[in-house]
Scaffold this motif. Structure first.
Motif, PDB file in Angstrom:
ATOM      1  N   GLU A   1      -7.278  -0.701  18.709  1.00 42.04           N
ATOM      2  CA  GLU A   1      -8.544  -1.140  18.630  1.00 42.04           C
ATOM      3  C   GLU A   1      -7.334  -1.997  17.087  1.00 42.04           C
ATOM      4  OE1 GLU A   1     -12.094  -0.695  18.711  1.00 42.04           O
ATOM      5  OE2 GLU A   1     -11.871  -0.249  20.890  1.00 42.04           O
ATOM      6  N   GLN A   2      -7.563  -0.618  16.039  1.00 41.44           N
ATOM      7  CA  GLN A   2      -6.906  -0.644  14.280  1.00 41.44           C
ATOM      8  C   GLN A   2      -5.618  -1.477  14.143  1.00 41.44           C
ATOM      9  OE1 GLN A   2      -7.368   3.419  12.336  1.00 41.44           O
ATOM     10  NE2 GLN A   2      -9.412   2.836  12.130  1.00 41.44           N
ATOM     11  N   THR A   3      -5.191  -1.018  15.003  1.00 38.06           N
ATOM     12  CA  THR A   3      -3.686  -2.002  14.668  1.00 38.06           C
ATOM     13  C   THR A   3      -2.672  -2.515  15.961  1.00 38.06           C
ATOM     14  OG1 THR A   3      -2.328  -0.058  16.444  1.00 38.06           O
ATOM     15  CG2 THR A   3      -2.666   0.978  13.805  1.00 38.06           C
ATOM     16  N   GLY A   4      -3.782  -2.605  17.153  1.00 40.79           N
ATOM     17  CA  GLY A   4      -3.328  -3.900  17.614  1.00 40.79           C
ATOM     18  C   GLY A   4      -2.499  -3.560  18.618  1.00 40.79           C
TER      19      GLY A   4
ATOM     20  N   ILE B 276       1.477  -0.687  -0.569  1.00 44.41           N
ATOM     21  CA  ILE B 276      -0.069  -0.080   0.128  1.00 44.41           C
ATOM     22  C   ILE B 276       0.519   1.314  -0.005  1.00 44.41           C
ATOM     23  CG2 ILE B 276      -1.945  -1.138   1.299  1.00 44.41           C
ATOM     24  CD1 ILE B 276      -1.017   0.635   3.770  1.00 44.41           C
ATOM     25  N   LEU B 277       0.402   2.250  -0.692  1.00 42.47           N
ATOM     26  CA  LEU B 277       0.721   3.717  -0.424  1.00 42.47           C
ATOM     27  C   LEU B 277       0.789   4.003   1.115  1.00 42.47           C
ATOM     28  CD1 LEU B 277       0.056   5.189  -3.500  1.00 42.47           C
ATOM     29  CD2 LEU B 277       2.195   4.923  -2.776  1.00 42.47           C
ATOM     30  N   ARG B 278       1.741   4.573   1.951  1.00 39.69           N
ATOM     31  CA  ARG B 278       1.687   5.343   2.713  1.00 39.69           C
ATOM     32  C   ARG B 278       2.305   7.047   3.030  1.00 39.69           C
ATOM     33  NH1 ARG B 278      -0.490   1.827   6.386  1.00 39.69           N
ATOM     34  NH2 ARG B 278       0.635  -0.043   7.485  1.00 39.69           N
TER      35      ARG B 278
ATOM     36  N   VAL C  21       5.928  15.021   3.939  1.00 39.38           N
ATOM     37  CA  VAL C  21       5.621  14.010   4.022  1.00 39.38           C
ATOM     38  C   VAL C  21       5.523  13.306   2.037  1.00 39.38           C
ATOM     39  CG1 VAL C  21       4.184  13.755   6.039  1.00 39.38           C
ATOM     40  CG2 VAL C  21       2.791  14.363   3.107  1.00 39.38           C
ATOM     41  N   GLU C  22       5.814  12.519   1.517  1.00 38.68           N
ATOM     42  CA  GLU C  22       6.153  11.571   0.521  1.00 38.68           C
ATOM     43  C   GLU C  22       5.312   9.969   0.453  1.00 38.68           C
ATOM     44  OE1 GLU C  22       9.867  11.704  -1.590  1.00 38.68           O
ATOM     45  OE2 GLU C  22      10.330   9.800  -0.533  1.00 38.68           O
ATOM     46  N   ALA C  23       4.641   9.807  -0.274  1.00 43.69           N
ATOM     47  CA  ALA C  23       3.742   8.243  -1.200  1.00 43.69           C
ATOM     48  C   ALA C  23       5.293   7.221  -1.032  1.00 43.69           C
ATOM     49  CB  ALA C  23       3.149   9.215  -1.814  1.00 43.69           C
ATOM     50  N   GLN C  24       5.043   6.582  -0.015  1.00 39.97           N
ATOM     51  CA  GLN C  24       5.738   5.097  -0.778  1.00 39.97           C
ATOM     52  C   GLN C  24       5.327   3.845  -0.387  1.00 39.97           C
ATOM     53  OE1 GLN C  24       9.116   5.389   1.832  1.00 39.97           O
ATOM     54  NE2 GLN C  24       9.801   7.731   1.560  1.00 39.97           N
ATOM     55  N   TRP C  25       5.707   2.665  -1.297  1.00 42.50           N
ATOM     56  CA  TRP C  25       4.938   1.718  -1.399  1.00 42.50           C
ATOM     57  C   TRP C  25       5.233   0.829  -0.265  1.00 42.50           C
ATOM     58  CZ3 TRP C  25       1.012   0.584  -4.177  1.00 42.50           C
ATOM     59  CH2 TRP C  25       0.491   1.462  -5.131  1.00 42.50           C
ATOM     60  N   SER C  26       4.313   0.493   0.798  1.00 38.83           N
ATOM     61  CA  SER C  26       5.347  -0.087   1.855  1.00 38.83           C
ATOM     62  C   SER C  26       4.348  -1.084   2.113  1.00 38.83           C
ATOM     63  CB  SER C  26       4.624   0.931   2.602  1.00 38.83           C
ATOM     64  OG  SER C  26       4.616   2.035   2.578  1.00 38.83           O
ATOM     65  N   ALA C  27       5.012  -2.714   3.032  1.00 34.05           N
ATOM     66  CA  ALA C  27       4.162  -3.767   3.058  1.00 34.05           C
ATOM     67  C   ALA C  27       3.164  -4.000   3.320  1.00 34.05           C
ATOM     68  CB  ALA C  27       5.436  -4.773   3.730  1.00 34.05           C
ATOM     69  N   GLY C  28       2.885  -2.559   4.221  1.00 28.81           N
ATOM     70  CA  GLY C  28       1.428  -2.989   4.639  1.00 28.81           C
ATOM     71  C   GLY C  28       1.164  -3.414   5.906  1.00 28.81           C
ATOM     72  N   THR C  29       2.369  -3.005   7.032  1.00 29.43           N
ATOM     73  CA  THR C  29       2.239  -3.451   8.539  1.00 29.43           C
ATOM     74  C   THR C  29       2.653  -3.013   8.942  1.00 29.43           C
ATOM     75  OG1 THR C  29       5.383  -3.736   8.408  1.00 29.43           O
ATOM     76  CG2 THR C  29       3.125  -5.644   7.706  1.00 29.43           C
ATOM     77  N   ASN C  30       2.191  -3.130  10.167  1.00 29.13           N
ATOM     78  CA  ASN C  30       3.014  -2.117  11.071  1.00 29.13           C
ATOM     79  C   ASN C  30       4.015  -1.209  11.784  1.00 29.13           C
ATOM     80  OD1 ASN C  30       0.229  -1.637  12.081  1.00 29.13           O
ATOM     81  ND2 ASN C  30       0.595  -3.016  14.291  1.00 29.13           N
TER      82      ASN C  30
END
Ligand code: UT7
Length: 325
Positions: A237-240, A3-5, A169-178
């Protein structure tokens, strides 16, 4: 998953030169250093010079953030200024900042969520990054509250200060984890039933003049801790994640008692709370990026740290954002 972060590349801030201490304020209104320190934790605040505007503070903070990121104004395709004290009714202060920085591409706009403005701006910019609308953004909180204070009202004029803070801030592709860098989660709220608990008694459509800040401080105080804890708990709650996972808690700097009570409620170690209000007062939308810059510059916030941002302000508006630096 990929995902883009929105990843923070740089941070910067600016405070006007003039400092007003509590002792200075005792010459203007019937107050005391003891009252202000005991009730708020504030000892001093900065005030913009005549002819120094919100856009000037914003530009200085933006230049510092760009230098910290190793980027040029031409690398930016979105400028967002969170402010309740714009230079003009329109156009947006963001377009004035864009022009002063020499940026001619992309787009620019202001966000009006008063003290929650920076959290609102970061969250909105993140959504636009994910939608592919921008690649690198300047997200700025900038205020000249000294211009809308009633300097005869001791219940408000001792609380606020001027200043600006900015992040790139810069849009970077990321793994989608915490473990990703960037904005991991955010939650925004508003409840307009309380609009007149903290408002400015003027405006283009009502009186035709800018007006002055009015606040029922005790009413705002009553809602603050509950509201702030609520949005932070949504993020947990969203992230655990829990309060124990937070490396740095960077709250809006309105009142030391609100910050301490919120930290206690969420199980956050007091040593992890970044505080700037003692020397800066409440700088509204600027307070979070100002605090971020202070903690990055003195080496507290380091790459990989988990940082919780939160704010509440007029509207009421409130929100929280969880960022891995
Ligand atoms: O950033 C946006 C969000 N804003 C906030 O989060 C602000 C939230 N509210 C607060 O931080 C606090 O309510 C204040 C700091 C604004 C006020 O503290 P408080 O403990 O709630 O005081 P209070 O308003 O209940 O006032 C207590 C007394 C009053 O006198 P009486 O009626 O008890 O005789 C005030 O008139 O303190 C008096 N007072 C002052 N005395 C000396 C109010 N302001 C001052 C002052 N100096 N500057």
């Amino acid at each position: 998953m990929s995902i883009l972060r929105s990843v923070v590349r740089g941070v910067g801030s600016y405070l006007p030169a003039e400092v007003l201490t509590n002792a200075d304020l005792t010459k203007i209104v019937d107050t005391s250093d003891e009252w202000i320190v005991e009730r708020t934790g504030i000892r001093a605040r900065h005030r913009a010079a005549p002819g120094e505007f919100t856009s000037d503070l914003a530009v200085a903070a933006a230049r510092a953030a760009l230098a910290n990121a190793g980027l040029e104004p031409s690398d930016i395709d979105l400028v967002v200024v969170a402010t309740a004290t714009p230079d003009h009714t329109f156009p947006s202060t963001a377009t004035e900042v864009q022009a002063k920085l020499g940026i001619t591409r992309g787009f620019a706009y202001d966000i009006q969520a008063v003290c929650s403005g920076f959290v609102y701006a970061l969250t909105t910019v993140d959504a636009q990054m994910k939608a592919g609308l921008a690649k690198r953004a300047l997200v700025i909180g900038a205020e000249t509250f000294s211009r809308i204070l009633d300097w005869t009202d001791r219940t408000t004029c001792v609380l606020f200060g001027d200043g600006a803070g900015a992040v790139v801030v810069e849009a970077q592709w990321s793994a989608g984890t915490n473990d990703d860098h960037g904005l991991l989660a955010a939650h925004l709220r508003a409840d307009g039933r309380f609009w007149d608990k903290l408002y400015v008694d003027g405006g283009p459509s009502t009186t035709g003049v800018a007006g002055h800040l009015r606040m029922e401080g005790r009413e705002v105080f009553k809602h603050a801790v509950t509201n702030l804890a609520e949005v932070i708990e949504v993020l947990f709650e969203q992230t655990g994640l829990t309060g124990a996972d937070i490396d740095w808690f960077v709250p809006h700097q309105a009142n030391r008692r609100i910050i301490d009570a919120t930290g206690r409620k969420l199980g956050i170690d007091p040593a992890k709370i970044v505080l700037t209000l003692e020397r800066q007062g409440n700088t509204s939308a600027a307070s979070i990026p100002l605090a971020l810059d202070a903690a990055v510059r003195d080496g507290r916030i380091k790459r990989g740290d988990l940082v919780m941002l939160e704010a509440m302000g007029g509207g009421f508006t409130w929100g929280a954002a969880l960022v891995r630096w």
